[in-house]
Motif scaffolding. Structure first.
Motif, PDB file in Angstrom:
ATOM      1  N   ARG A   9       0.822  -1.211   0.000  1.00 33.11           N
ATOM      2  CA  ARG A   9       0.000   0.000   0.000  1.00 33.11           C
ATOM      3  C   ARG A   9       0.860   1.266   0.000  1.00 33.11           C
ATOM      4  NH1 ARG A   9      -2.500   0.734   4.504  1.00 33.11           N
ATOM      5  NH2 ARG A   9      -1.747  -1.061   5.676  1.00 33.11           N
ATOM      6  N   LEU A  10       1.918   1.270   0.802  1.00 31.60           N
ATOM      7  CA  LEU A  10       2.779   2.448   0.847  1.00 31.60           C
ATOM      8  C   LEU A  10       3.519   2.631  -0.477  1.00 31.60           C
ATOM      9  CD1 LEU A  10       3.856   4.825   2.448  1.00 31.60           C
ATOM     10  CD2 LEU A  10       5.646   3.332   3.349  1.00 31.60           C
ATOM     11  N   SER A  11       3.982   1.530  -1.075  1.00 33.70           N
ATOM     12  CA  SER A  11       4.671   1.624  -2.366  1.00 33.70           C
ATOM     13  C   SER A  11       3.764   2.213  -3.435  1.00 33.70           C
ATOM     14  CB  SER A  11       5.157   0.229  -2.803  1.00 33.70           C
ATOM     15  OG  SER A  11       6.151  -0.249  -1.927  1.00 33.70           O
ATOM     16  N   GLU A  12       2.497   1.812  -3.426  1.00 34.20           N
ATOM     17  CA  GLU A  12       1.544   2.352  -4.401  1.00 34.20           C
ATOM     18  C   GLU A  12       1.388   3.856  -4.235  1.00 34.20           C
ATOM     19  OE1 GLU A  12      -1.957   0.063  -3.719  1.00 34.20           O
ATOM     20  OE2 GLU A  12      -1.235  -1.697  -4.837  1.00 34.20           O
ATOM     21  N   LEU A  50     -14.888  -0.243  22.027  1.00 32.03           N
ATOM     22  CA  LEU A  50     -14.102  -1.237  21.285  1.00 32.03           C
ATOM     23  C   LEU A  50     -13.012  -0.461  20.559  1.00 32.03           C
ATOM     24  CD1 LEU A  50     -13.587  -4.071  20.099  1.00 32.03           C
ATOM     25  CD2 LEU A  50     -15.356  -3.575  18.395  1.00 32.03           C
ATOM     26  N   ALA A  51     -11.754  -0.739  20.897  1.00 35.97           N
ATOM     27  CA  ALA A  51     -10.635   0.070  20.400  1.00 35.97           C
ATOM     28  C   ALA A  51      -9.736  -0.755  19.484  1.00 35.97           C
ATOM     29  CB  ALA A  51      -9.819   0.617  21.570  1.00 35.97           C
ATOM     30  N   PHE A  52      -9.394  -0.173  18.331  1.00 32.78           N
ATOM     31  CA  PHE A  52      -8.553  -0.858  17.347  1.00 32.78           C
ATOM     32  C   PHE A  52      -7.275  -0.051  17.103  1.00 32.78           C
ATOM     33  CE2 PHE A  52     -12.828  -2.383  16.057  1.00 32.78           C
ATOM     34  CZ  PHE A  52     -12.607  -3.750  16.198  1.00 32.78           C
ATOM     35  N   THR A  53      -6.136  -0.752  17.094  1.00 35.20           N
ATOM     36  CA  THR A  53      -4.848  -0.099  16.844  1.00 35.20           C
ATOM     37  C   THR A  53      -4.317  -0.369  15.445  1.00 35.20           C
ATOM     38  OG1 THR A  53      -3.710  -1.982  17.841  1.00 35.20           O
ATOM     39  CG2 THR A  53      -4.205  -0.120  19.279  1.00 35.20           C
ATOM     40  N   GLY A  54      -5.104  -1.021  14.599  1.00 36.26           N
ATOM     41  CA  GLY A  54      -4.651  -1.272  13.229  1.00 36.26           C
ATOM     42  C   GLY A  54      -5.640  -2.115  12.470  1.00 36.26           C
ATOM     43  N   ILE A  83      -7.060   4.078  16.153  1.00 40.50           N
ATOM     44  CA  ILE A  83      -5.845   4.815  16.518  1.00 40.50           C
ATOM     45  C   ILE A  83      -5.453   5.863  15.479  1.00 40.50           C
ATOM     46  CG2 ILE A  83      -4.179   3.266  15.423  1.00 40.50           C
ATOM     47  CD1 ILE A  83      -2.478   3.560  18.014  1.00 40.50           C
ATOM     48  N   GLY A  84      -5.960   5.727  14.246  1.00 47.29           N
ATOM     49  CA  GLY A  84      -5.618   6.691  13.208  1.00 47.29           C
ATOM     50  C   GLY A  84      -6.589   6.639  12.048  1.00 47.29           C
ATOM     51  N   SER A  85      -6.412   7.553  11.114  1.00 48.79           N
ATOM     52  CA  SER A  85      -7.344   7.677   9.998  1.00 48.79           C
ATOM     53  C   SER A  85      -7.287   6.465   9.057  1.00 48.79           C
ATOM     54  CB  SER A  85      -7.062   8.959   9.215  1.00 48.79           C
ATOM     55  OG  SER A  85      -5.737   8.968   8.717  1.00 48.79           O
ATOM     56  N   ALA A  86      -6.111   5.847   8.900  1.00 48.83           N
ATOM     57  CA  ALA A  86      -6.008   4.691   8.010  1.00 48.83           C
ATOM     58  C   ALA A  86      -6.833   3.525   8.550  1.00 48.83           C
ATOM     59  CB  ALA A  86      -4.553   4.280   7.842  1.00 48.83           C
ATOM     60  N   GLU A  93     -14.500   1.329   4.772  1.00 53.05           N
ATOM     61  CA  GLU A  93     -14.488   0.793   3.417  1.00 53.05           C
ATOM     62  C   GLU A  93     -14.823  -0.704   3.377  1.00 53.05           C
ATOM     63  OE1 GLU A  93     -10.593   1.745   2.072  1.00 53.05           O
ATOM     64  OE2 GLU A  93     -10.972   3.909   2.011  1.00 53.05           O
ATOM     65  N   ASP A  94     -14.312  -1.459   4.338  1.00 54.13           N
ATOM     66  CA  ASP A  94     -14.482  -2.913   4.289  1.00 54.13           C
ATOM     67  C   ASP A  94     -15.669  -3.423   5.105  1.00 54.13           C
ATOM     68  OD1 ASP A  94     -11.837  -2.555   3.142  1.00 54.13           O
ATOM     69  OD2 ASP A  94     -11.594  -4.709   3.423  1.00 54.13           O
ATOM     70  N   TYR A  95     -16.044  -2.673   6.158  1.00 53.39           N
ATOM     71  CA  TYR A  95     -17.098  -3.186   7.039  1.00 53.39           C
ATOM     72  C   TYR A  95     -18.219  -2.179   7.296  1.00 53.39           C
ATOM     73  CZ  TYR A  95     -13.592  -6.754   7.832  1.00 53.39           C
ATOM     74  OH  TYR A  95     -12.662  -7.755   7.646  1.00 53.39           O
ATOM     75  N   HIS A  96     -18.129  -1.004   6.686  1.00 50.27           N
ATOM     76  CA  HIS A  96     -19.178   0.023   6.826  1.00 50.27           C
ATOM     77  C   HIS A  96     -19.389   0.418   8.292  1.00 50.27           C
ATOM     78  CE1 HIS A  96     -19.880  -0.759   2.623  1.00 50.27           C
ATOM     79  NE2 HIS A  96     -20.107  -2.026   2.890  1.00 50.27           N
ATOM     80  N   ILE A  97     -18.288   0.480   9.024  1.00 54.53           N
ATOM     81  CA  ILE A  97     -18.318   0.897  10.428  1.00 54.53           C
ATOM     82  C   ILE A  97     -17.592   2.226  10.542  1.00 54.53           C
ATOM     83  CG2 ILE A  97     -17.583   0.344  12.775  1.00 54.53           C
ATOM     84  CD1 ILE A  97     -17.634  -2.621  11.933  1.00 54.53           C
ATOM     85  N   LYS A  98     -18.262   3.222  11.078  1.00 58.20           N
ATOM     86  CA  LYS A  98     -17.664   4.540  11.249  1.00 58.20           C
ATOM     87  C   LYS A  98     -17.073   4.670  12.644  1.00 58.20           C
ATOM     88  CE  LYS A  98     -18.603   9.493  10.936  1.00 58.20           C
ATOM     89  NZ  LYS A  98     -19.634  10.531  10.686  1.00 58.20           N
TER      90      LYS A  98
END
Length: 222
Positions: A9-12, A50-54, A83-86, A93-98
């Motif tokens: 993803r970063l290379s793209e 519910l907290a996600f770090t990635g 933890i961040g915008s990504a 995008e993948d699960y329709h969860i805001k």
């Protein structure tokens, strides 16, 4: 230097900006036993956040949630933190969860402080307990800050990163270009220097955050 998904993803994105990017997908994601995660999914009502770090934690959590016969409606009573915008973008995008909560600075310290601030709001009425699916080798900073503030936290280590043995980590310079090497995690730093004694002179080092930077310093790299 990172997982295959991250380096791709970063290379793209670098290529889109006119740069030239080589990939060192040194780490592989390995899902851990989801027995404990399934137990927590059965008791989502015990948590307020519910907290996600990635994105890996998001993906593995959602796979287990869907395998349990539930869907995103099971999360309706929870505040969702990223933890961040990504990570937030991936959830949408993948699960329709805001995501309800995203720190201004995308690091563990700011994330932990945001969670504390949310739970201590006067109008906060949900359970004052946080569920954090995370990596085996992830930072312990969030847990330390939350426990030091008296916040109840359940951490579940849902995946690990292992070093790929057959990855070529030769580094070549491009003439007339500035040359950089990017490290995406502290685990990636450690794996890289287990395989390689140092870095070429003149290459600039980039760390995704301060704890990855500290890992570089431990290996004598600034």
């Amino acid at each position: 230097v990172g997982t295959e998904d991250f380096t791709r993803r970063l290379s793209e994105k670098i290529s889109e900006k006119g740069g030239i990017a080589g990939q060192i997908p040194l780490l592989r994601i390995v899902k851990k036993s989801d027995r404990e995660l399934k137990e927590k999914i059965e008791k989502l009502g015990d948590y307020g956040i519910l907290a996600f770090t990635g994105r890996n934690s998001v993906r593995i959590f959602m796979e287990s949630l869907l395998m349990s016969g539930r869907d995103i409606r099971a999360l309706s009573g929870l505040k969702i933190a990223a933890i961040g915008s990504a990570t937030a973008d991936f959830m949408m995008e993948d699960y329709h969860i805001k995501a309800d909560l995203i720190p201004e600075e995308f690091n563990s310290d700011a994330f932990a402080e945001l969670l504390i601030k949310e739970i201590r709001k006067e109008d906060y009425s949900a359970p004052k307990k946080i569920l954090l699916p995370r990596a085996e080798k992830g930072s312990e900073i969030i847990a330390k800050i939350l426990s030091g503030s008296g916040i109840e936290l359940d951490e579940i280590k849902v995946y690990d990163t292992i070093t790929e043995d057959d990855i070529d980590i030769n580094i070549s310079f491009k003439e007339n270009y500035k040359n950089y090497i990017v490290f995406a995690s502290a685990a990636g730093v450690d794996s890289f220097f287990e395989k390689r004694a140092g870095l070429p002179d003149g290459i600039k080092k980039i760390a995704i955050g301060k704890y990855t930077g500290e890992a570089l310093i431990r290996h004598g790299i600034s």
